[in-house]
Design a protein around this motif. Structure first.
Motif, PDB file in Angstrom:
ATOM      1  N   ARG A 326       0.796  -1.214   0.000  1.00  0.00           N
ATOM      2  CA  ARG A 326       0.000   0.000   0.000  1.00  0.00           C
ATOM      3  C   ARG A 326       0.837   1.277   0.000  1.00  0.00           C
ATOM      4  O   ARG A 326       0.343   2.342  -0.298  1.00  0.00           O
ATOM      5  CB  ARG A 326      -0.932   0.010   1.205  1.00  0.00           C
ATOM      6  N   SER A 327       2.091   1.200   0.350  1.00  0.00           N
ATOM      7  CA  SER A 327       2.904   2.417   0.405  1.00  0.00           C
ATOM      8  C   SER A 327       3.344   2.836  -0.990  1.00  0.00           C
ATOM      9  O   SER A 327       3.259   2.059  -1.941  1.00  0.00           O
ATOM     10  CB  SER A 327       4.130   2.206   1.289  1.00  0.00           C
ATOM     11  N   ILE A 328       3.810   4.082  -1.093  1.00  0.00           N
ATOM     12  CA  ILE A 328       4.347   4.617  -2.342  1.00  0.00           C
ATOM     13  C   ILE A 328       5.866   4.591  -2.212  1.00  0.00           C
ATOM     14  O   ILE A 328       6.442   5.417  -1.488  1.00  0.00           O
ATOM     15  CB  ILE A 328       3.851   6.069  -2.570  1.00  0.00           C
ATOM     16  N   PRO A 329       6.555   3.650  -2.866  1.00  0.00           N
ATOM     17  CA  PRO A 329       8.007   3.505  -2.665  1.00  0.00           C
ATOM     18  C   PRO A 329       8.785   4.805  -2.866  1.00  0.00           C
ATOM     19  O   PRO A 329       9.683   5.126  -2.092  1.00  0.00           O
ATOM     20  CB  PRO A 329       8.396   2.446  -3.705  1.00  0.00           C
ATOM     21  N   ALA A 330       8.452   5.571  -3.916  1.00  0.00           N
ATOM     22  CA  ALA A 330       9.216   6.791  -4.212  1.00  0.00           C
ATOM     23  C   ALA A 330       9.100   7.836  -3.104  1.00  0.00           C
ATOM     24  O   ALA A 330       9.916   8.744  -3.008  1.00  0.00           O
ATOM     25  CB  ALA A 330       8.746   7.396  -5.534  1.00  0.00           C
ATOM     26  N   LEU A 331       8.066   7.693  -2.272  1.00  0.00           N
ATOM     27  CA  LEU A 331       7.857   8.670  -1.198  1.00  0.00           C
ATOM     28  C   LEU A 331       8.896   8.524  -0.094  1.00  0.00           C
ATOM     29  O   LEU A 331       9.252   9.505   0.577  1.00  0.00           O
ATOM     30  CB  LEU A 331       6.449   8.475  -0.621  1.00  0.00           C
ATOM     31  N   TYR A 332       9.412   7.306   0.092  1.00  0.00           N
ATOM     32  CA  TYR A 332      10.316   7.046   1.213  1.00  0.00           C
ATOM     33  C   TYR A 332      11.720   6.628   0.772  1.00  0.00           C
ATOM     34  O   TYR A 332      12.587   6.407   1.600  1.00  0.00           O
ATOM     35  CB  TYR A 332       9.714   5.944   2.104  1.00  0.00           C
ATOM     36  N   GLU A 333      11.916   6.534  -0.522  1.00  0.00           N
ATOM     37  CA  GLU A 333      13.217   6.120  -1.048  1.00  0.00           C
ATOM     38  C   GLU A 333      14.303   7.150  -0.712  1.00  0.00           C
ATOM     39  O   GLU A 333      14.057   8.360  -0.722  1.00  0.00           O
ATOM     40  CB  GLU A 333      13.097   5.970  -2.560  1.00  0.00           C
ATOM     41  N   PRO A 335      17.809   9.197  -1.546  1.00  0.00           N
ATOM     42  CA  PRO A 335      17.544  10.320  -0.641  1.00  0.00           C
ATOM     43  C   PRO A 335      16.071  10.728  -0.727  1.00  0.00           C
ATOM     44  O   PRO A 335      15.467  10.678  -1.799  1.00  0.00           O
ATOM     45  CB  PRO A 335      18.452  11.440  -1.180  1.00  0.00           C
ATOM     46  N   THR A 336      15.494  11.167   0.388  1.00  0.00           N
ATOM     47  CA  THR A 336      14.093  11.545   0.418  1.00  0.00           C
ATOM     48  C   THR A 336      13.906  12.922  -0.213  1.00  0.00           C
ATOM     49  O   THR A 336      14.871  13.646  -0.465  1.00  0.00           O
ATOM     50  CB  THR A 336      13.592  11.595   1.864  1.00  0.00           C
ATOM     51  N   LEU A 337      12.654  13.283  -0.428  1.00  0.00           N
ATOM     52  CA  LEU A 337      12.348  14.607  -0.967  1.00  0.00           C
ATOM     53  C   LEU A 337      12.910  15.689  -0.063  1.00  0.00           C
ATOM     54  O   LEU A 337      13.507  16.672  -0.541  1.00  0.00           O
ATOM     55  CB  LEU A 337      10.830  14.770  -1.126  1.00  0.00           C
ATOM     56  N   ALA A 338      12.761  15.527   1.247  1.00  0.00           N
ATOM     57  CA  ALA A 338      13.284  16.527   2.196  1.00  0.00           C
ATOM     58  C   ALA A 338      14.801  16.668   2.066  1.00  0.00           C
ATOM     59  O   ALA A 338      15.338  17.776   2.156  1.00  0.00           O
ATOM     60  CB  ALA A 338      12.901  16.140   3.622  1.00  0.00           C
ATOM     61  N   GLN A 339      15.494  15.554   1.829  1.00  0.00           N
ATOM     62  CA  GLN A 339      16.954  15.611   1.677  1.00  0.00           C
ATOM     63  C   GLN A 339      17.361  16.294   0.383  1.00  0.00           C
ATOM     64  O   GLN A 339      18.339  17.036   0.346  1.00  0.00           O
ATOM     65  CB  GLN A 339      17.528  14.189   1.756  1.00  0.00           C
ATOM     66  N   PHE A 340      16.606  16.072  -0.686  1.00  0.00           N
ATOM     67  CA  PHE A 340      16.877  16.780  -1.943  1.00  0.00           C
ATOM     68  C   PHE A 340      16.720  18.289  -1.751  1.00  0.00           C
ATOM     69  O   PHE A 340      17.528  19.077  -2.240  1.00  0.00           O
ATOM     70  CB  PHE A 340      15.930  16.302  -3.052  1.00  0.00           C
ATOM     71  N   LEU A 341      15.658  18.689  -1.051  1.00  0.00           N
ATOM     72  CA  LEU A 341      15.425  20.116  -0.811  1.00  0.00           C
ATOM     73  C   LEU A 341      16.547  20.713   0.014  1.00  0.00           C
ATOM     74  O   LEU A 341      17.069  21.789  -0.291  1.00  0.00           O
ATOM     75  CB  LEU A 341      14.085  20.314  -0.096  1.00  0.00           C
ATOM     76  N   GLU A 342      16.947  20.013   1.064  1.00  0.00           N
ATOM     77  CA  GLU A 342      17.979  20.524   1.953  1.00  0.00           C
ATOM     78  C   GLU A 342      19.308  20.685   1.220  1.00  0.00           C
ATOM     79  O   GLU A 342      20.076  21.607   1.488  1.00  0.00           O
ATOM     80  CB  GLU A 342      18.143  19.587   3.150  1.00  0.00           C
ATOM     81  N   ALA A 343      19.590  19.790   0.262  1.00  0.00           N
ATOM     82  CA  ALA A 343      20.842  19.854  -0.494  1.00  0.00           C
ATOM     83  C   ALA A 343      20.752  20.799  -1.682  1.00  0.00           C
ATOM     84  O   ALA A 343      21.749  21.011  -2.376  1.00  0.00           O
ATOM     85  CB  ALA A 343      21.225  18.453  -0.972  1.00  0.00           C
ATOM     86  N   GLY A 344      19.555  21.369  -1.919  1.00  0.00           N
ATOM     87  CA  GLY A 344      19.404  22.266  -3.061  1.00  0.00           C
ATOM     88  C   GLY A 344      19.435  21.550  -4.400  1.00  0.00           C
ATOM     89  O   GLY A 344      19.743  22.159  -5.426  1.00  0.00           O
ATOM     90  N   GLN A 345      19.079  20.259  -4.418  1.00  0.00           N
ATOM     91  CA  GLN A 345      19.070  19.481  -5.661  1.00  0.00           C
ATOM     92  C   GLN A 345      17.664  19.560  -6.268  1.00  0.00           C
ATOM     93  O   GLN A 345      16.853  18.633  -6.197  1.00  0.00           O
ATOM     94  CB  GLN A 345      19.493  18.038  -5.385  1.00  0.00           C
ATOM     95  N   TRP A 346      17.380  20.697  -6.890  1.00  0.00           N
ATOM     96  CA  TRP A 346      16.022  21.013  -7.325  1.00  0.00           C
ATOM     97  C   TRP A 346      15.549  20.100  -8.456  1.00  0.00           C
ATOM     98  O   TRP A 346      14.373  19.688  -8.468  1.00  0.00           O
ATOM     99  CB  TRP A 346      15.948  22.480  -7.734  1.00  0.00           C
ATOM    100  N   ASP A 347      16.397  19.805  -9.405  1.00  0.00           N
ATOM    101  CA  ASP A 347      15.997  18.926 -10.502  1.00  0.00           C
ATOM    102  C   ASP A 347      15.654  17.530  -9.987  1.00  0.00           C
ATOM    103  O   ASP A 347      14.678  16.912 -10.427  1.00  0.00           O
ATOM    104  CB  ASP A 347      17.099  18.845 -11.555  1.00  0.00           C
ATOM    105  N   SER A 348      16.461  17.041  -9.055  1.00  0.00           N
ATOM    106  CA  SER A 348      16.194  15.716  -8.470  1.00  0.00           C
ATOM    107  C   SER A 348      14.891  15.726  -7.681  1.00  0.00           C
ATOM    108  O   SER A 348      14.136  14.743  -7.697  1.00  0.00           O
ATOM    109  CB  SER A 348      17.349  15.301  -7.559  1.00  0.00           C
TER     110      SER A 348
END
Length: 546
Positions: A326-333, A335-348
């Motif tokens: 039932r989970s969405i794998p990409a949501l928790y994979e 690096p997470t979305l929060a980690q991409f934001l924190e690193a400034g990796q906007w395209d990712s």
């Protein structure tokens, strides 16, 4: 690309050596120039200098002091001393400071090129040793246990690699061939008295358990183990038998696995004087089932064991093939979305949002529940990013914040996708504006400091201390934003101020030299003439008002 720096307080010496010697014959591709040790240090911070040729006697810091500093801060850089003094003590001190050559003026081009060629050869040999295959393989062997554990930990938490990339990593780290093979996982929870141990002693216990498991499982299984975020030991177990097509064989393997797990628990009792609960999972296929199998096993440990200690349990739930994920794998994979934001990796971050939307479309039977889960997770990541940067999310995303409060985005996949990407774009633009504003303020602060402290120390290091930033960062940002090297800017400000004083005052030349940061009037005169084509007195006589 080998870079050379020539340092001498006599400008004509620097210019002659830089322009007339055919350095390319010695493998030099770029030549830098400095007329003081202080300027040389700035050049060292600005560019990757490999070889330094320096005079000994210079105002302020001497060439010997410079070579000692370079040996301390830039250990790979080679120094060659160029001196007008055949003094044994000078030569001795130079070699004690790590110099690779000591040449007497006047020096021929052949002598210079020969010495520099030897230094280039030494550098190449040293770097070949650093990157040699044998050294790399030895380092990998020495650290392979930790590297293997780190890789497994990433995979458990959902990190994805392409097939070839993961297989290459596993081969390099000498991990057994699990790829596309059936496996079981085994979770080991350490209990009394281990949870009272300090980190060092606990690490020794975990290492010992890893070794005992390898020994006890070796006749029938290959292992790969790590430690999860809950401090449980996680073992992947793969039978050495090539085929598992027969149910009888699979049942025998499971019994052997359970017996081996029981022996491990007994060994922990007997030799480590402690307790541990061990849970053996059902079968899965690596790597497709790894993360899912781990979380099912973890959930079973929580539900069926709880606080009870020193148990062994085999998970006998329904097949993974029959279980709806039932989970969405990409949501928790990771690096997470929060980690991409924190690193400034906007395209990712954008790619991750698009993948989440794609996976949502495959969950239509439970769409509303999935939409809510995704919406809350994405909103949490956006809010975390805003707060981490000292901002309120409402300030950053405007009307989109009202949609968040109202819950509008999770009414459909398209609404959620549009909202997420629009908010991401707001955060991205605000971050870019903040970076630009920060750099503008940095440039202004640097320029103000230089103009205010021109008669004192305005070296790159002094500027770095003043603005609390690394000198290399300052140098690169200044060039990026202004198109001018910071050292060139300082030189230009000095010459412009000197010209103004020469034309609009009767201040003596040695006093002007002091006001713009030169300790010796002679050095100022040489630099000014190079800059304007005239000595200070000639410039004053020609352009000054009577």
């Amino acid at each position: 690309m080998t870079q050379l720096l020539i340092v001498d307080d006599e400008i004509h010496v620097v210019e002659r050596l830089a322009t007339l010697v055919p350095w390319e014959q010695a493998g030099i591709t770029c030549v830098h120039k400095a007329i003081s040790a202080e300027e040389a240090i700035e050049k060292m911070h600005e560019s990757p200098i490999h070889i330094v040729i320096t005079d000994i006697r210079m105002p302020g810091m001497t060439g010997l002091e410079l070579s000692a500093l370079i040996a301390k801060q830039w250990k790979k850089t080679k120094c060659i001393i160029l001196s007008g003094h055949a003094d044994f003590q000078y030569a001795k001190e130079a070699f004690l400071n790590g110099a690779v050559g000591y040449l007497l003026k006047p020096v021929t081009d052949e002598e210079l090129l020969s010495t520099v060629s030897e230094a280039v050869s030494t550098l190449n040999t040293e770097w070949e040793q650093v990157i040699s295959q044998e050294r790399i393989e030895r380092t990998l062997r020495e650290n392979s246990l930790q590297l293997r554990a780190n890789l497994l930990s990433e995979l458990i938490q959902g990190r994805r690699y392409s097939r070839s990339e993961l297989q290459d990593k596993m081969t390099m780290m000498q991990v057994p061939d699990f790829y596309d093979k059936p496996f079981w996982s085994m979770l080991v929870r350490l209990e009394e008295p281990f949870y009272t141990y300090n980190p060092h002693n606990l690490a020794l216990i975990e290492y010992a358990i890893g070794n005992m498991a390898e020994e006890l499982f070796a006749p029938h299984f290959e292992l790969w183990h790590s430690k999860d975020t809950y401090d449980y030991l996680v073992f992947l177990v793969k039978p050495k038998e090539a085929s598992l097509s027969s149910p009888i064989i699979e049942e025998e393997i499971l019994h052997t696995l359970e017996r081996s797990a029981s022996l491990l628990q007994t060994a922990i009792h007997t030799y480590l004087k402690g307790f541990a609960t061990i849970l053996v999972s059902q079968k899965g296929l690596f790597p497709a089932d790894l993360s899912t199998l781990y979380y099912y096993t973890l959930s079973t440990l929580r539900k069926n064991v709880g606080a009870e200690q020193d148990l062994i349990l085999t998970y006998a739930g329904e097949s993974l093939e029959n279980k709806a994920i039932r989970s969405i794998p990409a949501l928790y994979e990771l690096p997470t979305l929060a980690q991409f934001l924190e690193a400034g990796q906007w395209d990712s971050a954008q790619q991750r949002l698009e993948r989440i939307a794609s996976e949502l479309k495959e969950k239509r039977d439970e769409l509303q529940e999935q939409l809510l889960e995704v919406f809350l997770s994405i909103a949490s990541a956006f809010t975390y990013f805003a707060h981490k940067n000292g901002r309120l999310l409402a300030e950053l995303i405007g009307p989109n914040y009202d949609k968040l409060i109202e819950g509008t985005p999770h009414r459909s996949i398209q609404q959620l996708t549009d909202w997420s990407l629009e908010v991401l774009n707001h955060l991205r633009m605000d971050n870019e504006d903040a970076v630009k504003d920060s750099r503008t303020k940095l440039i202004a602060e640097v320029q103000q400091f230089v103009e205010r402290e021109l008669s004192n120390d305005v070296s790159l290091l002094a500027i770095a201390v003043h603005v609390f930033m690394h000198p290399v960062y300052i140098s690169k940002i200044y060039k990026l934003e202004t198109g001018e090297n910071l050292s060139d800017y300082v030189h230009r400000v000095r010459m412009e101020k000197a010209a103004r004083l020469l034309l609009n005052s009767q201040v003596k030349i040695y006093e002007i030299a002091a006001q713009i940061g030169y300790q010796r009037a002679h050095s100022f005169i040489n630099v000014f003439k190079k800059h304007t084509g005239a000595t200070p007195q000639e410039y004053r006589d020609k352009f000054g008002t009577s």
